[in-house]
Write an enzyme that holds these catalytic residues in place. Structure first.
Site, mmCIF file in Angstrom:
data_model
loop_
_atom_site.group_PDB
_atom_site.id
_atom_site.type_symbol
_atom_site.label_atom_id
_atom_site.label_comp_id
_atom_site.label_asym_id
_atom_site.label_seq_id
_atom_site.Cartn_x
_atom_site.Cartn_y
_atom_site.Cartn_z
ATOM 1 N N HIS A 176 0.849 -1.190 0.000
ATOM 2 C CA HIS A 176 0.000 0.000 0.000
ATOM 3 C C HIS A 176 0.888 1.244 0.000
ATOM 4 O O HIS A 176 1.603 1.516 0.965
ATOM 5 C CB HIS A 176 -0.901 0.006 1.228
ATOM 6 C CG HIS A 176 -1.766 1.230 1.309
ATOM 7 N ND1 HIS A 176 -2.723 1.528 0.359
ATOM 8 C CD2 HIS A 176 -1.805 2.246 2.203
ATOM 9 C CE1 HIS A 176 -3.313 2.656 0.668
ATOM 10 N NE2 HIS A 176 -2.776 3.122 1.784
ATOM 11 N N ASP A 178 0.878 5.209 -0.191
ATOM 12 C CA ASP A 178 0.137 6.468 -0.111
ATOM 13 C C ASP A 178 0.825 7.520 -0.975
ATOM 14 O O ASP A 178 2.007 7.814 -0.746
ATOM 15 C CB ASP A 178 0.095 6.971 1.337
ATOM 16 C CG ASP A 178 -0.735 6.080 2.225
ATOM 17 O OD1 ASP A 178 -1.933 5.932 1.955
ATOM 18 O OD2 ASP A 178 -0.181 5.525 3.198
ATOM 19 N N ASP A 290 -7.702 1.371 2.666
ATOM 20 C CA ASP A 290 -7.282 2.429 3.592
ATOM 21 C C ASP A 290 -8.187 3.653 3.673
ATOM 22 O O ASP A 290 -7.994 4.477 4.558
ATOM 23 C CB ASP A 290 -5.861 2.879 3.241
ATOM 24 C CG ASP A 290 -5.123 3.443 4.444
ATOM 25 O OD1 ASP A 290 -5.467 3.063 5.585
ATOM 26 O OD2 ASP A 290 -4.205 4.261 4.269
#
Length: 810
Positions: A176, A178, A290
């Site tokens: 993941h 960001d 998320d």
């Protein structure tokens, strides 16, 4: 009486003109030598027929004129009853008491919504098994300790449950990333993300059994642009071969609470178009682990984007526990207004606390953490439960495999199929080549052992998200994306989110409002710029001026679209990023906004010019400028229009919506002698108001001109107005100010020619009224007050009627 006479005289004049025109026509035909035949003076039959037809047309026109005059007469009589007459058609006019009136031209100033226009108003809602409003009303939200699965319950099973149908396990490696959070987007890419892609290219190629998923196209596009052709082709081969899957395919993993759905769609389009153009793939499954709560809008958009399945993670722990207990963690997500199943999309809800490895293999994070091989002793990351992972070797593979299989089985008990999904990743994982080896080699040894022992009744492998969903559909014997038998149908959303105890994630709804507002400003400018650029380019092509119009402005549009898309990230528009990251987002927004203004200026300049032959594009000296200037550390500053006697200043207005629009225009000028004209020379009424330099001091240099005029800007169109500094200002109305002072030594200072009255404020409310509305204000604070009871209900009904155009029920 005078008005009636005027109407009669006007109608008679029109009739006389029509009759006289008919006489002239007949006379001309009679005396035209070319129309005579052989001196006999007789018309041939064909010409007589033509003349007869024209006489009939004139009679029809006279009848239509008569009807028009009748309508005008009725309108004038109606205006007479109200005491106001418009001397200039649809322009505003001054009534008998001196105020300005905007005449009503018969067309609505708003769009009325009829029941048949809105699916929400049609009958009852569709039937679903789970309606989230009902679910929320059932739960206590008490967060009872569930043992090793703190927010759940103890899971048990019978060892022989999989004897007839083995358990299928899909371990899905992911990372993941960001696009901005603790570090900026560029810093994350430089420090970590680019290494993930480079390692991915090497490590997935080593073994075709290895799989991986990726979601943030913003990072992937950045890597692609810097990669050579060989790397691009190798990455494309991994994607087309099914080893690497692009999930969701959005530019970012969008927030779902603060975003406008236009921006949510735009970032999805930007990612999908990039994938289609550069790789030739279309995403099939959605992945949202998320965002802080999940909106019902996202499944609708994914369904419309031809995705068949999706996954969500951040859902209130009580909801997860409730759904897990009834094995409803997988469902068909349907829109609340859908009475059938046209909006259904298959959704998987992750059952545990997080998407990291300790909370994905099963209910016990102490055990799952032992299978996060990045946490092997000697590394920088360890297990908080004090039991570290152990490398899988021949001596311990049996014990390790049985321990992990126990977690897989317990997790599968929460779902309705014997197929289990096990994500394997966390934030910015796999940025080191060592981790790829640690995870893939150790898990492959476990899979090989499980798969080679039939008595374990399990088939385990690496997989992508779509691999998992395909197996679920196959196990239930239904086509891709179809509802499996006995799976529930759900409608509603998953807000507000809490991850544990009373930790509710709702402050981000309003945090950092300046940047949230700036995002909306950029979105609106992007929409306007795209429309104007498209119109200008189409017109340039039509007139053969492609070489002279700056089509290179398209790069500014692309940059702005990607900036808007980037800011929809769930740590950007939410305001949850670090301060330096937020400033970086702000600089990107401001830079793109300035670029869009340039696109708008260039397009408007080209479109408003009547003679395109004299059009010239100047890169450094734009022909127009915008009426406001934005900055990152302050509110927008409006541009002052400086008027003088040398000539007019031009004001260009653009209507970016697809319907005619009424506008009240406000500009700042440096003269009280302002005159506003339309493009065809009609003078418009102007209200001159003060610009305040302080709470009680008018500005002597700047006047705020509120040009209130009835003008319908054309749909997707431009209009030009002329502003003059003129001594002749017959249609200017100077506003009068009443200043309520607190009485603590304050004085008011007026500026000629604007009248100013002052009075001492008192705590009693004061009111401002029109014929249809009364507003009350606090005498202490000056803020608008809301009154309860019947008045509030009546006001609500008025607003309801104005907005929707339908009479509310009492």
């Amino acid at each position: 009486m005078k008005l009636k006479k005027q109407v009669t005289v006007c109608g008679g004049a029109i009739f006389c003109v029509a009759v006289f025109s008919l006489y002239l026509m007949l006379d001309r035909v009679q005396h035209d030598p070319a129309r005579r035949q052989n001196g006999g003076g007789n018309f041939p039959r064909s010409q007589i027929s033509v003349l007869q037809n024209r006489i009939e047309q004139l009679e029809q026109l006279l009848e239509e004129n008569h009807q028009i005059i009748s309508h005008i007469k009725d309108s004038v009589l109606e205006l007479t009853d109200t005491g106001a007459v418009s001397p200039s058609g649809q322009l505003p006019f001054r009534s008998a008491n001196g105020s300005w009136v905007l005449p009503f031209d018969g067309r609505p100033t708003f769009l009325s919504v009829k029941p048949q226009d809105c699916q929400f108003a049609q009958g009852r809602r569709g039937q679903t098994d789970l309606q989230m409003l009902d679910v929320y009303s059932l739960l206590k939200f008490d967060n009872v300790d569930g043992g090793v699965w703190k927010q759940g319950f103890e899971i048990t099973y019978e060892p022989g449950e999989w004897d007839s149908e083995p358990l299928q396990v899909f371990v899905v490696p992911h990372s993941h990333n960001d696009p901005g959070w603790i570090k900026t987007f560029d810093k994350y890419y430089t420090d970590q993300t680019q290494h993930i892609f480079n390692n991915m290219l090497v490590k997935l190629t080593e073994d075709p059994r290895r799989k991986f998923i990726w979601s943030e196209i913003s990072f992937f596009a950045k890597w692609w642009e810097s990669a050579d052709m060989h790397k691009q082709e190798a990455m494309r081969k991994l994607i087309l071969g099914g080893q690497l899957e692009m999930v969701t395919g959005g530019w970012v993993m969008s927030d779902e609470a603060n975003v406008h759905y236009f921006a949510m769609i735009d970032q999805l389009i930007e990612g999908h178009q990039w994938l289609e153009k550069n790789v030739g793939v279309t995403p099939r499954s959605g992945w949202a682990v998320d965002p802080f709560g999940h909106s019902a809008t996202m499944p609708y958009l994914l369904k419309r984007a031809n995705l068949t399945s999706m996954l969500i993670q951040r859902v209130h722990y009580s909801i997860k526990k409730h759904f897990a207990s009834s094995r409803s963690l997988e469902f068909m997500w349907r829109q609340a207004w859908d009475q059938k199943s046209g909006t259904d999309i298959f959704c998987h809800m992750m059952p545990f606390y997080s998407y990291d490895v300790p909370h994905t293999c099963g209910p016990d994070p102490k055990i799952c953490c032992q299978f996060d091989f990045k946490r092997l002793p000697g590394g920088r990351v360890n297990c908080p439960w004090k039991v570290p992972p152990r490398a899988v070797v021949e001596a311990n593979v049996a014990e390790r495999a049985h321990l992990l299989l126990d977690q897989y089985r317990k997790k599968s008990k929460l779902f309705r199929s014997k197929v289990v999904l096990v994500p394997l990743g966390d934030d910015f994982r796999y940025d080191k080549a060592l981790e790829w080896d640690q995870q893939y080699l150790n898990y492959q040894r476990l899979f090989d052992y499980m798969n080679s022992h039939p008595e374990m009744h399990v088939q385990a492998q690496f997989g992508t998200l779509t691999d998992y969903f395909t197996a679920v559909y196959k196990a239930n014997n239904v086509p891709q994306g179809a509802r499996p038998p006995d799976y529930p149908v759900l409608s509603g959303d998953f807000f507000a989110y809490a991850d544990r105890e009373d930790h509710y994630w709702s402050g981000y709804y309003t945090s950092r409002p300046f940047y949230k507002s700036m995002d909306r400003v950029l979105e609106s400018h992007l929409r306007g710029a795209e429309i104007l650029f498209s119109l200008a380019v189409a017109h340039a092509r039509h007139t053969g001026m492609e070489g002279r119009y700056p089509t290179s402005d398209y790069t500014l549009l692309t940059d702005a679209r990607r900036t808007v898309a980037l800011f929809q990230h769930h740590d950007a528009i939410t305001g949850t990023a670090k301060e330096n990251v937020v400033i970086d987002y702000g600089n990107r927004l401001l830079r793109s906004l300035q670029g869009l203004k340039r696109v708008i200026i260039n397009a408007a300049h080209f479109l408003v010019m009547k003679n395109k032959d004299v059009y010239r594009f100047y890169q450094t000296e734009p022909f127009l400028e915008t009426l406001s200037n934005n900055a990152l550390d302050s509110l927008p500053q409006r541009t002052l229009i400086e008027l003088d006697q040398s000539g007019p200043r031009y004001l260009v207005l653009f209507n970016p919506v697809e319907q005619d629009r009424l506008c009240v225009v406000t500009v700042l000028v440096n003269s009280a002698r302002v005159r506003v004209l339309t493009e065809d020379g009609q003078t418009l009424p102007v209200q001159l108001s003060a610009q305040w330099s302080s709470a009680s001091q008018m500005s002597a240099e700047v006047f705020q001109v509120c040009a209130s005029f009835m003008v319908r800007l054309p749909a997707l169109g431009l209009a030009v107005f002329h502003l003059y500094d003129s001594a002749d200002i017959p249609m200017t109305l100077r506003s009068e100010t009443l200043l309520r002072l607190s009485g603590r030594g304050q004085t008011a200072h007026a500026v000629d020619p604007l009248p100013l009255r002052s009075q001492t404020a008192d705590p009693q409310p004061f009111y401002i009224s029109t014929q249809s509305l009364t507003l009350g204000f606090s005498g202490t604070t000056g803020l608008l007050e809301v009154r309860g009871g019947v008045e509030a209900l009546a006001a609500a009904q008025i607003v309801f009627y104005v907005i929707f155009g339908i009479q509310p029920k009492s």
